[in-house]
Design a protein around this motif. Sequence first.
Motif, PDB file in Angstrom:
ATOM      1  N   LEU A  48       0.812  -1.214   0.000  1.00 15.84           N
ATOM      2  CA  LEU A  48       0.000   0.000   0.000  1.00 15.84           C
ATOM      3  C   LEU A  48       0.848   1.267   0.000  1.00 15.84           C
ATOM      4  N   LYS A  49       2.163   1.126  -0.229  1.00 15.22           N
ATOM      5  CA  LYS A  49       3.065   2.269  -0.149  1.00 15.22           C
ATOM      6  C   LYS A  49       3.474   2.770  -1.526  1.00 15.22           C
ATOM      7  N   LEU A  50       4.066   3.965  -1.520  1.00 15.28           N
ATOM      8  CA  LEU A  50       4.792   4.441  -2.679  1.00 15.28           C
ATOM      9  C   LEU A  50       6.087   3.640  -2.810  1.00 15.28           C
ATOM     10  N   GLU A  51       6.650   3.611  -4.002  1.00 16.33           N
ATOM     11  CA  GLU A  51       7.845   2.815  -4.229  1.00 16.33           C
ATOM     12  C   GLU A  51       9.008   3.254  -3.349  1.00 16.33           C
ATOM     13  N   ASN A  52       9.168   4.551  -3.150  1.00 21.48           N
ATOM     14  CA  ASN A  52      10.307   5.042  -2.364  1.00 21.48           C
ATOM     15  C   ASN A  52      10.111   4.889  -0.856  1.00 21.48           C
ATOM     16  N   GLU A  53       8.947   4.405  -0.422  1.00 17.74           N
ATOM     17  CA  GLU A  53       8.698   4.200   1.004  1.00 17.74           C
ATOM     18  C   GLU A  53       8.866   2.757   1.443  1.00 17.74           C
ATOM     19  N   VAL A  54       9.031   1.844   0.492  1.00 17.38           N
ATOM     20  CA  VAL A  54       9.038   0.422   0.826  1.00 17.38           C
ATOM     21  C   VAL A  54      10.193   0.076   1.758  1.00 17.38           C
ATOM     22  N   PHE A  55      11.397   0.587   1.453  1.00 15.46           N
ATOM     23  CA  PHE A  55      12.577   0.248   2.242  1.00 15.46           C
ATOM     24  C   PHE A  55      13.042   1.407   3.115  1.00 15.46           C
ATOM     25  N   SER A  56      12.153   2.326   3.408  1.00 12.47           N
ATOM     26  CA  SER A  56      12.526   3.447   4.264  1.00 12.47           C
ATOM     27  C   SER A  56      12.770   2.962   5.693  1.00 12.47           C
ATOM     28  N   MET A  57      13.739   3.567   6.356  1.00 15.79           N
ATOM     29  CA  MET A  57      14.080   3.228   7.739  1.00 15.79           C
ATOM     30  C   MET A  57      13.947   4.480   8.612  1.00 15.79           C
ATOM     31  N   PRO A  58      13.350   4.365   9.790  1.00 17.48           N
ATOM     32  CA  PRO A  58      12.704   3.165  10.331  1.00 17.48           C
ATOM     33  C   PRO A  58      11.457   2.790   9.533  1.00 17.48           C
ATOM     34  N   ILE A  59      11.031   1.545   9.703  1.00 17.89           N
ATOM     35  CA  ILE A  59       9.892   1.055   8.934  1.00 17.89           C
ATOM     36  C   ILE A  59       8.631   1.823   9.309  1.00 17.89           C
ATOM     37  N   ARG A  60       7.956   2.312   8.292  1.00 16.62           N
ATOM     38  CA  ARG A  60       6.662   2.978   8.500  1.00 16.62           C
ATOM     39  C   ARG A  60       5.563   1.945   8.235  1.00 16.62           C
ATOM     40  N   TRP A  61       4.998   1.421   9.325  1.00 13.44           N
ATOM     41  CA  TRP A  61       4.019   0.339   9.176  1.00 13.44           C
ATOM     42  C   TRP A  61       2.718   0.838   8.555  1.00 13.44           C
ATOM     43  N   ILE A  62       2.347   2.060   8.868  1.00 13.61           N
ATOM     44  CA  ILE A  62       1.145   2.648   8.259  1.00 13.61           C
ATOM     45  C   ILE A  62       1.608   3.680   7.239  1.00 13.61           C
ATOM     46  N   PRO A  63       1.361   3.458   5.952  1.00 14.68           N
ATOM     47  CA  PRO A  63       1.862   4.371   4.926  1.00 14.68           C
ATOM     48  C   PRO A  63       1.304   5.779   5.106  1.00 14.68           C
ATOM     49  N   SER A  64       2.111   6.756   4.712  1.00 11.36           N
ATOM     50  CA  SER A  64       1.637   8.140   4.779  1.00 11.36           C
ATOM     51  C   SER A  64       0.467   8.358   3.829  1.00 11.36           C
ATOM     52  N   VAL A  65       0.524   7.707   2.664  1.00 17.50           N
ATOM     53  CA  VAL A  65      -0.575   7.728   1.700  1.00 17.50           C
ATOM     54  C   VAL A  65      -0.888   6.287   1.319  1.00 17.50           C
ATOM     55  N   ILE A  66      -2.083   5.836   1.620  1.00 16.58           N
ATOM     56  CA  ILE A  66      -2.474   4.451   1.303  1.00 16.58           C
ATOM     57  C   ILE A  66      -2.839   4.374  -0.182  1.00 16.58           C
ATOM     58  N   ARG A  67      -2.074   3.593  -0.909  1.00 16.14           N
ATOM     59  CA  ARG A  67      -2.244   3.491  -2.362  1.00 16.14           C
ATOM     60  C   ARG A  67      -2.955   2.181  -2.717  1.00 16.14           C
ATOM     61  N   TRP A  68      -4.285   2.212  -2.698  1.00 16.45           N
ATOM     62  CA  TRP A  68      -5.042   1.060  -3.183  1.00 16.45           C
ATOM     63  C   TRP A  68      -4.854   0.875  -4.683  1.00 16.45           C
ATOM     64  N   SER A  69      -4.383   1.929  -5.330  1.00 15.60           N
ATOM     65  CA  SER A  69      -4.175   1.852  -6.776  1.00 15.60           C
ATOM     66  C   SER A  69      -3.096   0.842  -7.148  1.00 15.60           C
ATOM     67  N   ASN A  70      -2.243   0.444  -6.200  1.00 17.77           N
ATOM     68  CA  ASN A  70      -1.246  -0.584  -6.501  1.00 17.77           C
ATOM     69  C   ASN A  70      -1.916  -1.895  -6.918  1.00 17.77           C
ATOM     70  N   TYR A  71      -3.024  -2.231  -6.255  1.00 18.92           N
ATOM     71  CA  TYR A  71      -3.730  -3.456  -6.601  1.00 18.92           C
ATOM     72  C   TYR A  71      -4.404  -3.329  -7.961  1.00 18.92           C
ATOM     73  N   VAL A  72      -4.940  -2.156  -8.251  1.00 14.40           N
ATOM     74  CA  VAL A  72      -5.540  -1.930  -9.571  1.00 14.40           C
ATOM     75  C   VAL A  72      -4.481  -2.044 -10.658  1.00 14.40           C
ATOM     76  N   GLU A  73      -3.287  -1.509 -10.374  1.00 15.36           N
ATOM     77  CA  GLU A  73      -2.200  -1.549 -11.346  1.00 15.36           C
ATOM     78  C   GLU A  73      -1.732  -2.984 -11.589  1.00 15.36           C
ATOM     79  N   VAL A  74      -1.714  -3.791 -10.534  1.00 16.78           N
ATOM     80  CA  VAL A  74      -1.326  -5.190 -10.694  1.00 16.78           C
ATOM     81  C   VAL A  74      -2.278  -5.914 -11.631  1.00 16.78           C
ATOM     82  N   TRP A  75      -3.577  -5.722 -11.437  1.00 24.15           N
ATOM     83  CA  TRP A  75      -4.568  -6.378 -12.288  1.00 24.15           C
ATOM     84  C   TRP A  75      -4.552  -5.819 -13.703  1.00 24.15           C
ATOM     85  N   ARG A  76      -4.096  -4.576 -13.852  1.00 25.78           N
ATOM     86  CA  ARG A  76      -4.031  -3.989 -15.197  1.00 25.78           C
ATOM     87  C   ARG A  76      -2.829  -4.501 -15.985  1.00 25.78           C
ATOM     88  N   ARG A  77      -1.724  -4.718 -15.294  1.00 26.17           N
ATOM     89  CA  ARG A  77      -0.497  -5.117 -15.988  1.00 26.17           C
ATOM     90  C   ARG A  77      -0.414  -6.605 -16.279  1.00 26.17           C
TER      91      ARG A  77
END
Length: 272
Positions: A48-77
Amino acid sequence: MGSVHVALRTQGPRSNRIKHARWSTHLILAIISLSMILPFLWMISSSLKLENEVFSMPIRWIPSVIRWSNYVEVWRRAPFGIYYWNTTLLTFGTVVTQLATSSLAGYVFARLKFPERDALFFTYLGTLMVPFMVIMIPQFTVIRVLGLFDTLWAVYLIRAFSPFGTFLFRQFFSTIPFELSDSARIDGCSEFRIYRTIIMPLSRPAIATLVVFFFSFTWNDFLGPLIYLTSDTNKTIQLGLRGFVTLYNQDYALLMAAAVVAMFPIMVLYVF
């Protein structure tokens, strides 16, 4: 009275020690369970994160912006709808067939008497010791000769029978009192009716256990579909996920979303 008071005084510290030991055990188990579930929580969070937030330290368990669009993009590609349909069809067909064949074979080995029954059972059980790599090429040759290569029937047929399922059903059926079957036979029941109306309703724990095993194994199976399925329209979810990883191996947020999509039915099965 004095001895009673002494017993009560000694029982108090002992009871406290038992409680402390129990709480310590529960705490250790809770820590171990949390360590096991953390990777799954990280996977869901990363999906549910942006690409640049995936490996950010310390780990942000709750994303600053929840991207449900990642799942839509997976089904589109990738055609995950086709992968889901193929895997669902294959999984439910295989589970139902394995339950039927395993329970029938287990009933015969556990409840009926015939010459060399035990020898036949142990011979069938011995096939569990044969590695899949030994029979992989002969199975492939048979499937190709039958003209079933690159069809779901190929994967379905090689999974239609399960020695493990037969063993589990046979062991469970052996614990059911034989007097129930004898009474049913006196009343005129056939063997199949005894199996259907008496034995199977009493075997719900075994059925539930095998459904979890068979469903998980078939849904997560990668090697079988990899050998027999080549066209994109016949691929299962695991083959589709592997192809998605190959194409988008740098888009970790999308990869985690695709992994969640692939694992979702298994997680639902274990929860409910």
